[in-house]
Design a protein around this motif. Sequence first.
Motif, PDB file in Angstrom:
ATOM      1  N   ALA A  35      -9.229   6.160  -3.936  1.00  0.00           N
ATOM      2  CA  ALA A  35     -10.667   6.228  -3.618  1.00  0.00           C
ATOM      3  C   ALA A  35     -10.991   6.747  -2.225  1.00  0.00           C
ATOM      4  CB  ALA A  35     -11.262   4.826  -3.767  1.00  0.00           C
ATOM      5  N   LEU A  36     -10.015   6.680  -1.322  1.00  0.00           N
ATOM      6  CA  LEU A  36     -10.341   6.952   0.082  1.00  0.00           C
ATOM      7  C   LEU A  36      -9.645   8.231   0.568  1.00  0.00           C
ATOM      8  CD1 LEU A  36     -10.014   3.216   1.037  1.00  0.00           C
ATOM      9  CD2 LEU A  36     -12.165   4.494   0.907  1.00  0.00           C
ATOM     10  N   TYR A  42      -4.996   4.023   2.353  1.00  0.00           N
ATOM     11  CA  TYR A  42      -4.492   4.490   1.057  1.00  0.00           C
ATOM     12  C   TYR A  42      -3.762   5.820   1.239  1.00  0.00           C
ATOM     13  CZ  TYR A  42      -7.286   1.065  -1.655  1.00  0.00           C
ATOM     14  OH  TYR A  42      -7.813  -0.082  -2.206  1.00  0.00           O
ATOM     15  N   GLU A  74     -12.275   4.063  -9.291  1.00  0.00           N
ATOM     16  CA  GLU A  74     -11.002   3.345  -9.469  1.00  0.00           C
ATOM     17  C   GLU A  74     -10.768   2.976 -10.934  1.00  0.00           C
ATOM     18  OE1 GLU A  74     -11.021   0.159  -6.466  1.00  0.00           O
ATOM     19  OE2 GLU A  74      -9.820   1.487  -5.198  1.00  0.00           O
ATOM     20  N   SER A  92      -7.563  -1.161  -5.371  1.00  0.00           N
ATOM     21  CA  SER A  92      -7.813  -2.535  -4.931  1.00  0.00           C
ATOM     22  C   SER A  92      -7.796  -3.506  -6.120  1.00  0.00           C
ATOM     23  CB  SER A  92      -9.157  -2.583  -4.204  1.00  0.00           C
ATOM     24  OG  SER A  92     -10.056  -3.356  -4.898  1.00  0.00           O
ATOM     25  N   GLN A 147      -5.869  -4.043   1.992  1.00  0.00           N
ATOM     26  CA  GLN A 147      -6.930  -3.366   2.742  1.00  0.00           C
ATOM     27  C   GLN A 147      -7.329  -4.140   3.992  1.00  0.00           C
ATOM     28  OE1 GLN A 147      -9.585  -0.916   0.618  1.00  0.00           O
ATOM     29  NE2 GLN A 147      -9.967  -2.587  -0.809  1.00  0.00           N
ATOM     30  N   ARG A 150     -12.413  -8.532   4.089  1.00  0.00           N
ATOM     31  CA  ARG A 150     -13.703  -7.873   3.857  1.00  0.00           C
ATOM     32  C   ARG A 150     -14.793  -8.481   4.745  1.00  0.00           C
ATOM     33  NH1 ARG A 150     -12.802  -4.854  -1.074  1.00  0.00           N
ATOM     34  NH2 ARG A 150     -14.998  -4.353  -1.364  1.00  0.00           N
ATOM     35  N   ARG A 171     -24.193  -4.459  -2.368  1.00  0.00           N
ATOM     36  CA  ARG A 171     -23.269  -3.877  -3.348  1.00  0.00           C
ATOM     37  C   ARG A 171     -21.959  -4.657  -3.329  1.00  0.00           C
ATOM     38  NH1 ARG A 171     -17.780  -1.630  -3.008  1.00  0.00           N
ATOM     39  NH2 ARG A 171     -17.472  -0.721  -5.041  1.00  0.00           N
ATOM     40  N   MET A 173     -18.054  -5.029  -5.530  1.00  0.00           N
ATOM     41  CA  MET A 173     -17.211  -4.368  -6.518  1.00  0.00           C
ATOM     42  C   MET A 173     -17.583  -4.925  -7.891  1.00  0.00           C
ATOM     43  SD  MET A 173     -13.535  -4.095  -4.681  1.00  0.00           S
ATOM     44  CE  MET A 173     -13.028  -2.819  -5.841  1.00  0.00           C
ATOM     45  N   TRP A 194     -17.460   2.542  -6.505  1.00  0.00           N
ATOM     46  CA  TRP A 194     -17.423   3.026  -5.129  1.00  0.00           C
ATOM     47  C   TRP A 194     -18.034   4.431  -4.942  1.00  0.00           C
ATOM     48  CZ3 TRP A 194     -17.519   1.665  -0.381  1.00  0.00           C
ATOM     49  CH2 TRP A 194     -17.173   2.578   0.607  1.00  0.00           C
ATOM     50  N   GLU A 210     -19.871  -4.706   1.241  1.00  0.00           N
ATOM     51  CA  GLU A 210     -18.836  -5.440   1.983  1.00  0.00           C
ATOM     52  C   GLU A 210     -17.496  -4.773   1.720  1.00  0.00           C
ATOM     53  OE1 GLU A 210     -16.767  -8.007  -0.135  1.00  0.00           O
ATOM     54  OE2 GLU A 210     -17.536  -6.485  -1.495  1.00  0.00           O
ATOM     55  N   ASN A 211     -16.743  -4.585   2.796  1.00  0.00           N
ATOM     56  CA  ASN A 211     -15.440  -3.937   2.723  1.00  0.00           C
ATOM     57  C   ASN A 211     -14.671  -4.248   3.999  1.00  0.00           C
ATOM     58  OD1 ASN A 211     -14.095  -2.161   0.721  1.00  0.00           O
ATOM     59  ND2 ASN A 211     -16.140  -1.286   0.497  1.00  0.00           N
ATOM     60  N   VAL A 215     -11.746   0.340   5.569  1.00  0.00           N
ATOM     61  CA  VAL A 215     -12.673   1.193   4.801  1.00  0.00           C
ATOM     62  C   VAL A 215     -13.877   1.575   5.663  1.00  0.00           C
ATOM     63  CG1 VAL A 215     -14.168   1.305   2.762  1.00  0.00           C
ATOM     64  CG2 VAL A 215     -11.974   0.101   2.636  1.00  0.00           C
TER      65      VAL A 215
HETATM   66  O1  PAF Z   1     -15.232  -1.565  -2.284  1.00  0.00           O
HETATM   67  C1  PAF Z   1     -14.459  -0.946  -3.034  1.00  0.00           C
HETATM   68  O2  PAF Z   1     -14.803  -0.479  -4.129  1.00  0.00           O
HETATM   69  C2  PAF Z   1     -12.997  -0.821  -2.612  1.00  0.00           C
HETATM   70  O3  PAF Z   1     -12.700  -1.678  -1.570  1.00  0.00           O
HETATM   71  C3  PAF Z   1     -12.627   0.623  -2.230  1.00  0.00           C
HETATM   72  C4  PAF Z   1     -13.397   1.108  -1.038  1.00  0.00           C
HETATM   73  C5  PAF Z   1     -12.865   1.581  -3.398  1.00  0.00           C
HETATM   74  C6  PAF Z   1     -11.145   0.697  -1.904  1.00  0.00           C
HETATM   75  O4  PAF Z   1     -10.349   0.231  -2.921  1.00  0.00           O
END
Ligand code: PAF
Length: 329
Positions: A35-36, A42, A74, A92, A147, A150, A171, A173, A194, A210-211, A215
């Motif tokens: 994702a990153l 990552y 993801e 994640s 990661q 958070r 927001r 996950m 994401w 939140e992350n 990130v």
């Molecule tokens: O927040 C998320 O969706 C995840 O932490 C991310 C940024 C995709 C990384 O796995």
Amino acid sequence: MRSIKSSFLAAAALAACIAATGAASAQTEVKIGYALAENSHYGVAAKAWAEAVEQATDGKFTFRQFPSSALGGEREVVEGLQLGTIEATIVSTGTLSNFVPAVGATDIPFLFRDLKHARDVLDGPVGQEVLPLFDDRGMVALAWGEQGFRHITNNKHPIGTPADLAGLKLRTMENPVHITAFETLGAAPTPMAWPEVIGALQQGTIDGQENPLSVIVSVKLNEVQKYLTLSGHVYSPAMLLVSKSFFDNLSDEEQQAFRDGAAKGVVAMRAFVDDVEKSGVATLKERGMQVNELSPEQKAEFQSSLKAAYQQYYEKYGKDLIDRIIATK
Ligand code: PAF
């Protein structure tokens, strides 16, 4: 007649040869999606993993990097592993618990004391018992990555108490453990994949997200978020996985090369996280974010507000398991 027959045999041999070459080259390219960006935790893990496998197999396998959700969110990438259309990913657990529910226990808020505690649990019996559960889901989980812890960012105000979350469109996950926690705390959790998050923050359809610092820094969330609250409300593990259909076709030595390479990826990833956990706050302040950190008393208030959520986690994952994680020294 003889010449027609031999032309036919030659054509058949050529076709078989082309098919074999095609199959071999299709097998040697390992598509890895995440994702990153390549300069994230990552990305550095994927690079270390790729280099180790390429070296150990004398270049038989070459990784093709698809960073920044280039192969989809993801969830789509994990489904790609199941289908065998994507060979590898780093992802994640927030996403993975939708595929292997037991993983969700690692997403429980205020469960891990610090990075060392989390790494000891994941590298120890509790974490290692989870890895084989992926085999029945079309994937092979090779190693636990991470990661970091958070934290909450938003565009409304600093967060100091659960009351500050009231009605905040946050927001999360698409993860039942996280959603339960934020509902219990009184926020308005908005589960979202994401790739949609930055646009939704820009448009104001959500107030925050939140992350971990890894990130927030690498995505430059400071460009779309004003306030950062160092809540450390949940540790965010990640995993390095390959498609089972791909892995099952490898020799024992090749499988070992992928395992050893994943372990090297984890070392690189943890080093990156260690670094950003130290430097990330200063970086984000320099970039203009307003940062506050929850005091131990404020954290305790969040923890006590989550009692009802914990009741649900006990029922779902078993109090024994949760106590075992907490008791890990
Ligand atoms: O927040 C998320 O969706 C995840 O932490 C991310 C940024 C995709 C990384 O796995």
